[in-house]
Design a protein around this motif. Structure first.
Motif, PDB file in Angstrom:
ATOM      1  N   GLY A  77      -7.755   4.219  26.271  1.00 45.49           N
ATOM      2  CA  GLY A  77      -6.737   5.007  26.958  1.00 45.49           C
ATOM      3  C   GLY A  77      -5.846   4.106  27.775  1.00 45.49           C
ATOM      4  N   PRO A  78      -4.960   4.680  28.584  1.00 45.18           N
ATOM      5  CA  PRO A  78      -4.132   3.851  29.462  1.00 45.18           C
ATOM      6  C   PRO A  78      -4.991   3.187  30.540  1.00 45.18           C
ATOM      7  CG  PRO A  78      -3.460   6.168  29.556  1.00 45.18           C
ATOM      8  CD  PRO A  78      -4.644   6.082  28.667  1.00 45.18           C
ATOM      9  N   VAL A  79      -4.658   1.974  30.857  1.00 43.98           N
ATOM     10  CA  VAL A  79      -5.408   1.193  31.843  1.00 43.98           C
ATOM     11  C   VAL A  79      -4.437   0.749  32.931  1.00 43.98           C
ATOM     12  CG1 VAL A  79      -6.641  -0.975  32.215  1.00 43.98           C
ATOM     13  CG2 VAL A  79      -7.073   0.347  30.147  1.00 43.98           C
ATOM     14  N   GLU A  80      -4.900   0.829  34.184  1.00 39.15           N
ATOM     15  CA  GLU A  80      -4.090   0.331  35.295  1.00 39.15           C
ATOM     16  C   GLU A  80      -5.018  -0.179  36.389  1.00 39.15           C
ATOM     17  OE1 GLU A  80      -1.238   2.390  38.459  1.00 39.15           O
ATOM     18  OE2 GLU A  80      -0.481   2.534  36.381  1.00 39.15           O
ATOM     19  N   ILE A  81      -4.924  -1.465  36.682  1.00 37.19           N
ATOM     20  CA  ILE A  81      -5.730  -2.091  37.730  1.00 37.19           C
ATOM     21  C   ILE A  81      -4.781  -2.826  38.670  1.00 37.19           C
ATOM     22  CG2 ILE A  81      -7.554  -3.750  38.267  1.00 37.19           C
ATOM     23  CD1 ILE A  81      -8.618  -3.308  35.402  1.00 37.19           C
ATOM     24  N   THR A  82      -4.905  -2.570  39.976  1.00 41.42           N
ATOM     25  CA  THR A  82      -4.076  -3.261  40.965  1.00 41.42           C
ATOM     26  C   THR A  82      -4.978  -4.102  41.850  1.00 41.42           C
ATOM     27  OG1 THR A  82      -2.459  -1.478  40.949  1.00 41.42           O
ATOM     28  CG2 THR A  82      -2.392  -2.973  42.821  1.00 41.42           C
ATOM     29  N   LYS A  83      -4.552  -5.338  42.046  1.00 39.36           N
ATOM     30  CA  LYS A  83      -5.323  -6.274  42.864  1.00 39.36           C
ATOM     31  C   LYS A  83      -4.339  -7.178  43.608  1.00 39.36           C
ATOM     32  CE  LYS A  83      -9.041  -9.636  42.180  1.00 39.36           C
ATOM     33  NZ  LYS A  83      -9.901 -10.260  41.174  1.00 39.36           N
ATOM     34  N   ASP A  84      -4.420  -7.217  44.923  1.00 40.03           N
ATOM     35  CA  ASP A  84      -3.566  -8.080  45.756  1.00 40.03           C
ATOM     36  C   ASP A  84      -2.080  -7.935  45.409  1.00 40.03           C
ATOM     37  OD1 ASP A  84      -5.859  -9.057  47.005  1.00 40.03           O
ATOM     38  OD2 ASP A  84      -6.058 -10.700  45.574  1.00 40.03           O
ATOM     39  N   ASN A  85      -1.590  -6.696  45.320  1.00 38.94           N
ATOM     40  CA  ASN A  85      -0.184  -6.375  45.025  1.00 38.94           C
ATOM     41  C   ASN A  85       0.265  -6.767  43.614  1.00 38.94           C
ATOM     42  OD1 ASN A  85       0.345  -5.191  47.546  1.00 38.94           O
ATOM     43  ND2 ASN A  85       0.684  -7.196  48.444  1.00 38.94           N
ATOM     44  N   VAL A  86      -0.684  -7.048  42.728  1.00 40.84           N
ATOM     45  CA  VAL A  86      -0.375  -7.335  41.331  1.00 40.84           C
ATOM     46  C   VAL A  86      -1.017  -6.240  40.493  1.00 40.84           C
ATOM     47  CG1 VAL A  86      -0.645  -8.957  39.408  1.00 40.84           C
ATOM     48  CG2 VAL A  86      -0.280  -9.815  41.725  1.00 40.84           C
ATOM     49  N   LYS A  87      -0.216  -5.669  39.570  1.00 40.34           N
ATOM     50  CA  LYS A  87      -0.725  -4.601  38.727  1.00 40.34           C
ATOM     51  C   LYS A  87      -0.813  -5.081  37.283  1.00 40.34           C
ATOM     52  CE  LYS A  87       1.818  -0.916  37.779  1.00 40.34           C
ATOM     53  NZ  LYS A  87       2.489   0.392  37.879  1.00 40.34           N
ATOM     54  N   MET A  88      -1.982  -4.829  36.676  1.00 42.43           N
ATOM     55  CA  MET A  88      -2.182  -5.081  35.265  1.00 42.43           C
ATOM     56  C   MET A  88      -2.282  -3.710  34.598  1.00 42.43           C
ATOM     57  SD  MET A  88      -5.166  -5.968  32.651  1.00 42.43           S
ATOM     58  CE  MET A  88      -6.327  -5.212  33.645  1.00 42.43           C
ATOM     59  N   ALA A  89      -1.422  -3.447  33.613  1.00 44.78           N
ATOM     60  CA  ALA A  89      -1.433  -2.149  32.935  1.00 44.78           C
ATOM     61  C   ALA A  89      -1.432  -2.371  31.427  1.00 44.78           C
ATOM     62  CB  ALA A  89      -0.217  -1.327  33.346  1.00 44.78           C
ATOM     63  N   ILE A  90      -2.213  -1.553  30.722  1.00 45.08           N
ATOM     64  CA  ILE A  90      -2.255  -1.570  29.265  1.00 45.08           C
ATOM     65  C   ILE A  90      -1.921  -0.153  28.814  1.00 45.08           C
ATOM     66  CG2 ILE A  90      -3.661  -2.017  27.208  1.00 45.08           C
ATOM     67  CD1 ILE A  90      -5.516  -3.735  29.039  1.00 45.08           C
ATOM     68  N   THR A  91      -0.951  -0.019  27.904  1.00 44.22           N
ATOM     69  CA  THR A  91      -0.559   1.326  27.475  1.00 44.22           C
ATOM     70  C   THR A  91      -1.715   2.051  26.788  1.00 44.22           C
ATOM     71  OG1 THR A  91       0.411   0.364  25.477  1.00 44.22           O
ATOM     72  CG2 THR A  91       1.917   0.882  27.301  1.00 44.22           C
ATOM     73  N   LYS A  92      -2.501   1.341  25.991  1.00 48.02           N
ATOM     74  CA  LYS A  92      -3.722   1.909  25.413  1.00 48.02           C
ATOM     75  C   LYS A  92      -4.685   0.768  25.149  1.00 48.02           C
ATOM     76  CE  LYS A  92      -5.607   4.869  21.821  1.00 48.02           C
ATOM     77  NZ  LYS A  92      -5.332   5.575  20.555  1.00 48.02           N
ATOM     78  N   GLY A  93      -5.845   0.848  25.786  1.00 46.07           N
ATOM     79  CA  GLY A  93      -6.844  -0.209  25.642  1.00 46.07           C
ATOM     80  C   GLY A  93      -8.109   0.152  26.386  1.00 46.07           C
ATOM     81  N   ILE A  94      -8.923  -0.863  26.617  1.00 44.81           N
ATOM     82  CA  ILE A  94     -10.190  -0.674  27.332  1.00 44.81           C
ATOM     83  C   ILE A  94     -10.320  -1.769  28.383  1.00 44.81           C
ATOM     84  CG2 ILE A  94     -12.718  -0.721  27.119  1.00 44.81           C
ATOM     85  CD1 ILE A  94     -12.427   0.470  24.341  1.00 44.81           C
ATOM     86  N   ALA A  95     -10.756  -1.373  29.569  1.00 47.65           N
ATOM     87  CA  ALA A  95     -10.981  -2.337  30.652  1.00 47.65           C
ATOM     88  C   ALA A  95     -12.294  -2.016  31.346  1.00 47.65           C
ATOM     89  CB  ALA A  95      -9.829  -2.306  31.638  1.00 47.65           C
ATOM     90  N   ASN A  96     -13.313  -1.698  30.544  1.00 51.04           N
ATOM     91  CA  ASN A  96     -14.588  -1.332  31.151  1.00 51.04           C
ATOM     92  C   ASN A  96     -15.771  -1.942  30.402  1.00 51.04           C
ATOM     93  OD1 ASN A  96     -16.297  -0.139  32.953  1.00 51.04           O
ATOM     94  ND2 ASN A  96     -16.368   1.824  31.909  1.00 51.04           N
TER      95      ASN A  96
END
Length: 192
Positions: A42-61
């Motif tokens: 699904g969509p992924v969005e992780i924010t860390k120290d004012n930087v955002k990593m986003a994937i339109t469709k993927g896995i981050a778990n």
């Protein structure tokens, strides 16, 4: 005159050195510690120290690599600082099916000869990398940001001193009664 020149030279060097030693901040996303959602794509969005990593469709778990599916986009963005560099080592699992060469060629992106690493360099607040030929599995994502804070001398204040000595063009000290081109406080003028 020599003292004024020396002080001007020192001030200029200090200003240049404060610019040339600009600091940078590094933010690293790791799949072992920076997770999102479940093991379902699904969509992924992780924010860390004012930087955002986003994937339109993927896995981050999972604990080994992020997954950016074919046809999907990995976007790295910063709300506060310019991104100077992004380093993405990729998973060699599955006989090289998930390497960095899956990313579409874009300005600033370099894929290593062994296809294990993708490195983007430039200056932007947002970078989008699309997986066009196959799924890409980043083992980590390291983002280098330009610091907005500069250390050192920010301004050089100069005050004109009317009692400062006068010099002729040969650098010889002259009196206030001297007629011709004179230098005072580092500025040339004609004394009549």
């Amino acid at each position: 005159m020599n003292k004024i020149l020396r002080l001007s030279f020192v001030a200029a060097l200090a200003a240049i050195s404060s610019m040339s030693f600009a600091q940078s901040t590094v933010v690293t996303f790791s799949p072992t510690t920076d997770k999102y959602g479940t093991s379902t794509a699904g969509p992924v969005e992780i924010t860390k120290d004012n930087v955002k990593m986003a994937i339109t469709k993927g896995i981050a778990n999972n604990n080994y690599a992020y997954r950016v599916y074919k046809g999907e986009t990995l976007t790295i963005s910063s709300t506060s600082n310019e991104i100077l560099k992004i380093e993405i080592p990729c998973d060699n699992y599955g006989e090289g099916k998930y390497l960095a060469d899956g990313f579409e060629t874009t300005e600033g992106l370099v894929i290593s000869g062994d296809k294990l690493n993708a490195t983007w360099t430039g200056s932007s607040n947002s970078v989008a990398l699309k997986a066009t030929t196959h799924q890409v599995r980043p083992k980590s994502i390291t983002v280098t940001l330009k610091d907005n804070v500069t250390a050192g001398i920010n301004t050089v204040a100069t005050e004109a001193n009317e009692d400062a000595p006068l010099y002729n063009l040969a650098g010889q000290r002259v009196s206030k009664d001297y007629k011709g081109v004179v230098i005072q406080n580092g500025k040339k003028f004609i004394n009549k």
